[in-house]
Scaffold this motif. Sequence first.
Motif, PDB file in Angstrom:
ATOM      1  N   ALA A 194      39.651 110.595  34.000  1.00  0.00           N
ATOM      2  CA  ALA A 194      40.336 111.200  35.140  1.00  0.00           C
ATOM      3  C   ALA A 194      39.545 112.378  35.681  1.00  0.00           C
ATOM      4  CB  ALA A 194      41.731 111.664  34.730  1.00  0.00           C
ATOM      5  N   PHE A 195      39.631 112.544  36.991  1.00  0.00           N
ATOM      6  CA  PHE A 195      39.065 113.697  37.702  1.00  0.00           C
ATOM      7  C   PHE A 195      40.213 114.337  38.473  1.00  0.00           C
ATOM      8  CE2 PHE A 195      35.614 110.944  36.739  1.00  0.00           C
ATOM      9  CZ  PHE A 195      34.551 111.792  36.458  1.00  0.00           C
ATOM     10  N   VAL A 196      40.479 115.594  38.181  1.00  0.00           N
ATOM     11  CA  VAL A 196      41.681 116.247  38.663  1.00  0.00           C
ATOM     12  C   VAL A 196      41.333 117.509  39.449  1.00  0.00           C
ATOM     13  CG1 VAL A 196      43.729 117.535  37.919  1.00  0.00           C
ATOM     14  CG2 VAL A 196      43.163 115.345  36.835  1.00  0.00           C
ATOM     15  N   VAL A 197      41.942 117.630  40.622  1.00  0.00           N
ATOM     16  CA  VAL A 197      41.895 118.876  41.390  1.00  0.00           C
ATOM     17  C   VAL A 197      43.180 119.637  41.076  1.00  0.00           C
ATOM     18  CG1 VAL A 197      41.794 119.932  43.674  1.00  0.00           C
ATOM     19  CG2 VAL A 197      40.541 117.816  43.224  1.00  0.00           C
ATOM     20  N   PRO A 198      43.101 120.794  40.416  1.00  0.00           N
ATOM     21  CA  PRO A 198      44.330 121.528  40.073  1.00  0.00           C
ATOM     22  C   PRO A 198      45.066 122.008  41.315  1.00  0.00           C
ATOM     23  CG  PRO A 198      42.464 122.303  38.765  1.00  0.00           C
ATOM     24  CD  PRO A 198      41.901 121.449  39.860  1.00  0.00           C
ATOM     25  N   ALA A 199      46.382 122.139  41.186  1.00  0.00           N
ATOM     26  CA  ALA A 199      47.176 122.742  42.249  1.00  0.00           C
ATOM     27  C   ALA A 199      46.782 124.209  42.386  1.00  0.00           C
ATOM     28  CB  ALA A 199      48.660 122.622  41.925  1.00  0.00           C
ATOM     29  N   PRO A 200      46.872 124.776  43.593  1.00  0.00           N
ATOM     30  CA  PRO A 200      46.469 126.174  43.798  1.00  0.00           C
ATOM     31  C   PRO A 200      47.183 127.118  42.825  1.00  0.00           C
ATOM     32  CG  PRO A 200      46.873 125.106  45.901  1.00  0.00           C
ATOM     33  CD  PRO A 200      47.319 124.145  44.848  1.00  0.00           C
ATOM     34  N   GLY A 201      46.400 127.944  42.164  1.00  0.00           N
ATOM     35  CA  GLY A 201      46.958 128.923  41.253  1.00  0.00           C
ATOM     36  C   GLY A 201      47.367 128.371  39.902  1.00  0.00           C
ATOM     37  N   ARG A 202      47.111 127.087  39.653  1.00  0.00           N
ATOM     38  CA  ARG A 202      47.506 126.470  38.389  1.00  0.00           C
ATOM     39  C   ARG A 202      46.286 126.174  37.540  1.00  0.00           C
ATOM     40  NH1 ARG A 202      52.798 124.437  38.100  1.00  0.00           N
ATOM     41  NH2 ARG A 202      54.020 125.271  39.843  1.00  0.00           N
ATOM     42  N   THR A 203      46.489 126.157  36.209  1.00  0.00           N
ATOM     43  CA  THR A 203      45.448 125.764  35.253  1.00  0.00           C
ATOM     44  C   THR A 203      46.028 124.674  34.366  1.00  0.00           C
ATOM     45  OG1 THR A 203      44.547 128.021  35.251  1.00  0.00           O
ATOM     46  CG2 THR A 203      43.859 126.559  33.471  1.00  0.00           C
ATOM     47  N   HIS A 239      53.783 114.281  46.969  1.00  0.00           N
ATOM     48  CA  HIS A 239      53.895 115.733  47.155  1.00  0.00           C
ATOM     49  C   HIS A 239      52.935 116.241  48.227  1.00  0.00           C
ATOM     50  CE1 HIS A 239      50.406 115.786  44.427  1.00  0.00           C
ATOM     51  NE2 HIS A 239      50.195 117.036  44.792  1.00  0.00           N
ATOM     52  N   ARG A 240      51.795 115.546  48.408  1.00  0.00           N
ATOM     53  CA  ARG A 240      50.862 115.965  49.456  1.00  0.00           C
ATOM     54  C   ARG A 240      51.354 115.525  50.825  1.00  0.00           C
ATOM     55  NH1 ARG A 240      46.111 118.022  47.563  1.00  0.00           N
ATOM     56  NH2 ARG A 240      46.233 119.114  49.550  1.00  0.00           N
ATOM     57  N   LEU A 241      52.014 114.360  50.905  1.00  0.00           N
ATOM     58  CA  LEU A 241      52.625 113.950  52.168  1.00  0.00           C
ATOM     59  C   LEU A 241      53.732 114.929  52.544  1.00  0.00           C
ATOM     60  CD1 LEU A 241      53.084 112.054  54.528  1.00  0.00           C
ATOM     61  CD2 LEU A 241      54.387 110.549  53.006  1.00  0.00           C
ATOM     62  N   GLY A 242      54.508 115.354  51.562  1.00  0.00           N
ATOM     63  CA  GLY A 242      55.546 116.340  51.824  1.00  0.00           C
ATOM     64  C   GLY A 242      54.967 117.662  52.289  1.00  0.00           C
ATOM     65  N   ALA A 284      49.169 112.727  39.352  1.00  0.00           N
ATOM     66  CA  ALA A 284      49.447 113.475  40.583  1.00  0.00           C
ATOM     67  C   ALA A 284      50.883 113.988  40.627  1.00  0.00           C
ATOM     68  CB  ALA A 284      49.162 112.612  41.804  1.00  0.00           C
ATOM     69  N   ALA A 285      51.769 113.370  39.850  1.00  0.00           N
ATOM     70  CA  ALA A 285      53.156 113.817  39.832  1.00  0.00           C
ATOM     71  C   ALA A 285      53.344 115.098  39.023  1.00  0.00           C
ATOM     72  CB  ALA A 285      54.051 112.714  39.260  1.00  0.00           C
ATOM     73  N   HIS A 286      52.327 115.478  38.238  1.00  0.00           N
ATOM     74  CA  HIS A 286      52.438 116.699  37.423  1.00  0.00           C
ATOM     75  C   HIS A 286      52.356 117.921  38.333  1.00  0.00           C
ATOM     76  CE1 HIS A 286      51.543 119.740  34.386  1.00  0.00           C
ATOM     77  NE2 HIS A 286      51.963 118.879  33.470  1.00  0.00           N
ATOM     78  N   PRO A 287      53.201 118.929  38.126  1.00  0.00           N
ATOM     79  CA  PRO A 287      53.206 120.086  39.047  1.00  0.00           C
ATOM     80  C   PRO A 287      51.913 120.891  39.050  1.00  0.00           C
ATOM     81  CG  PRO A 287      54.612 120.478  37.122  1.00  0.00           C
ATOM     82  CD  PRO A 287      54.257 119.025  37.101  1.00  0.00           C
ATOM     83  N   ASP A 288      51.085 120.753  38.030  1.00  0.00           N
ATOM     84  CA  ASP A 288      49.822 121.499  37.999  1.00  0.00           C
ATOM     85  C   ASP A 288      48.684 120.761  38.702  1.00  0.00           C
ATOM     86  OD1 ASP A 288      51.059 123.465  36.568  1.00  0.00           O
ATOM     87  OD2 ASP A 288      50.309 122.821  34.617  1.00  0.00           O
ATOM     88  N   VAL A 289      48.961 119.571  39.247  1.00  0.00           N
ATOM     89  CA  VAL A 289      47.906 118.721  39.799  1.00  0.00           C
ATOM     90  C   VAL A 289      48.069 118.584  41.307  1.00  0.00           C
ATOM     91  CG1 VAL A 289      46.925 116.390  39.812  1.00  0.00           C
ATOM     92  CG2 VAL A 289      47.594 117.463  37.647  1.00  0.00           C
ATOM     93  N   ASP A 290      46.978 118.807  42.017  1.00  0.00           N
ATOM     94  CA  ASP A 290      46.956 118.616  43.466  1.00  0.00           C
ATOM     95  C   ASP A 290      46.488 117.213  43.814  1.00  0.00           C
ATOM     96  OD1 ASP A 290      47.706 119.882  45.783  1.00  0.00           O
ATOM     97  OD2 ASP A 290      45.714 120.633  46.233  1.00  0.00           O
ATOM     98  N   GLU A 291      45.404 116.769  43.200  1.00  0.00           N
ATOM     99  CA  GLU A 291      44.848 115.444  43.434  1.00  0.00           C
ATOM    100  C   GLU A 291      44.387 114.869  42.101  1.00  0.00           C
ATOM    101  OE1 GLU A 291      41.675 115.680  46.354  1.00  0.00           O
ATOM    102  OE2 GLU A 291      42.544 117.546  47.110  1.00  0.00           O
ATOM    103  N   ALA A 292      44.423 113.534  41.991  1.00  0.00           N
ATOM    104  CA  ALA A 292      43.972 112.889  40.764  1.00  0.00           C
ATOM    105  C   ALA A 292      43.269 111.577  41.091  1.00  0.00           C
ATOM    106  CB  ALA A 292      45.148 112.626  39.832  1.00  0.00           C
ATOM    107  N   TYR A 293      42.134 111.353  40.423  1.00  0.00           N
ATOM    108  CA  TYR A 293      41.343 110.142  40.635  1.00  0.00           C
ATOM    109  C   TYR A 293      40.930 109.620  39.264  1.00  0.00           C
ATOM    110  CZ  TYR A 293      41.175 112.382  45.165  1.00  0.00           C
ATOM    111  OH  TYR A 293      41.536 113.009  46.334  1.00  0.00           O
TER     112      TYR A 293
END
Length: 535
Positions: free
Chosen positions: A461-470, A298-301, A437-446
């Motif tokens: 897991a360490f997760v960067v949420p997608a903008p505007g998502r919780t 999704h980030r490549l897209g 990372a495939a979850h729509p609320d997730v921007d990045e996952a490590y």
Amino acid sequence: MNNPAESVFPQPLIDAFARDPATPAFEFRSQPVPRGEVLELVRRCVRRLRAAGLGPGSGVAIGTAVTPQGFAAQIAAHLLGCRVTGLRPGLTPGQLLYVISQDTDAVLADESTTTEALASAAKAAGAALVDVDRDLVEGPDPEGAQPRPDDLTARARPDDYGLVTLTSGSTGHPKRCAQTYRALAAHWSWQPAALWSERARELADCYRRYLVFGTLTSAVMLEHLALCLLSGGTAVIPEPPVSFPQTWARHRITACLCTVPRLYQVLETLREAEQGGEPVDTSSMRALLVAGSPLPPHRLGEATDRLGPVVFQGYGQTETGMLTLLTPRDIAEHRGRVLDSVGSVMPGVDLSLRDPAGKPVAAGTPGEVWVRTGGAMSGYLGEEEQTREVLRDGWIRTRDLATLREDGYLRLVGRAREVIFVNAILHYVGAIEAALAAHPDVDEAYVVGAPDEATGEAAHAFVVPAPGRTPDPEDLRAAVLAELGEGAPPATITFITAVPVAPGGKPDKAALRARVPGGGGDAEPPAPAGEPERA
């Protein structure tokens, strides 16, 4: 030497510069430096290094800033047949001492890079400390540095080591990946006539103004400098500091290497611009080559949507060079089917997926990536056991796991050594990261593993949420459970605003592992700006 395969490295570059002396090789801090001028710098460096007793087999460590003079000094050392070790930025004093102590005759630096640690390491190792500007470039030639007709003729012995590239050193001292002059000459990037495929030429055509930063001495930087300079492009060295994507706009950059964390920084800047922030013009970009760590589909897209058809994704290693390439044409023609891939195999590369016993696996079945290429390293200097682990009958084990389907596109699924044993069941970190990372609320996952009293090990897991998502931690665990089964869901999920980045530009998993909550539980979503995050 008309056959590129018979040319001694770096003779193809010298010949290309001689044929076109007026075209700028570099643009250094907004000033053009023609190829003929670079050749003159190389001549001076050759004469003075030779007068200092350096020649085939001599050990030269290079720690200059990114300058035309530093580039000329390195090319001169290669013309003389020296073993060149690149001192990348960020080495600790102990690592500098370790590297320079390995049969180094001279350390080439400049005023900006000659630190106390570097000078101390050179002195302790008995290596001459040479200032590139003062000792090699400026002023009259010293006694014994007379010009010779063969000053610009490569004289390396093919089986001597030509380039030593350092690994990250995350496990202690850095490993020294050694390529022979034969391997450097056989590398696909140095053979336009013989080994530049249609995809390679598509990439090279974009390198009219290629951004150079960080270091000139790494194998990957040489690989892409070759693409730029052998295709008639100009390597742009901007005034510091370099910022992304602002430097692209300021210098009308057409090509740039980009780590995944840096790409995220670019995308965040472009998002802010859409929301009323300062606009940034990225219209000059023709090739943004993303590599270094996995990039979620999704980030490549998103990168393709925001930047246009300019995003390439490459896969390779320090030990091998670039192995596969995904092009904008691939994405345009097969978007939904290839965003999860790192492209198809480069020319001159043999690639095989193997099981733990080293036997090939069936198409579509995950296996470890084994590769064979003429430009690969010969081994880790001074590390015979580790060399035996990685080199097998001319093949290099990458320790990466992937699938290769009938469509010819390689898809990475994890690292063979980046695994977590939960209740004695093996789980691959890459697969857990991909599921998150495939979850729509997730921007990045490590994901990292850590000891656990109840299960032996556990995923964290360490997760960067997608903008505007919780994101809801339980929803994320459920997604991983549905995809991968019991044991794979993370024991803890910590929400972060950005991943820490190691000196080499990759996500710093060691820093994340140090933040694993001692008592378990989930962190709250990122705190507002100016407030600390709570775990």
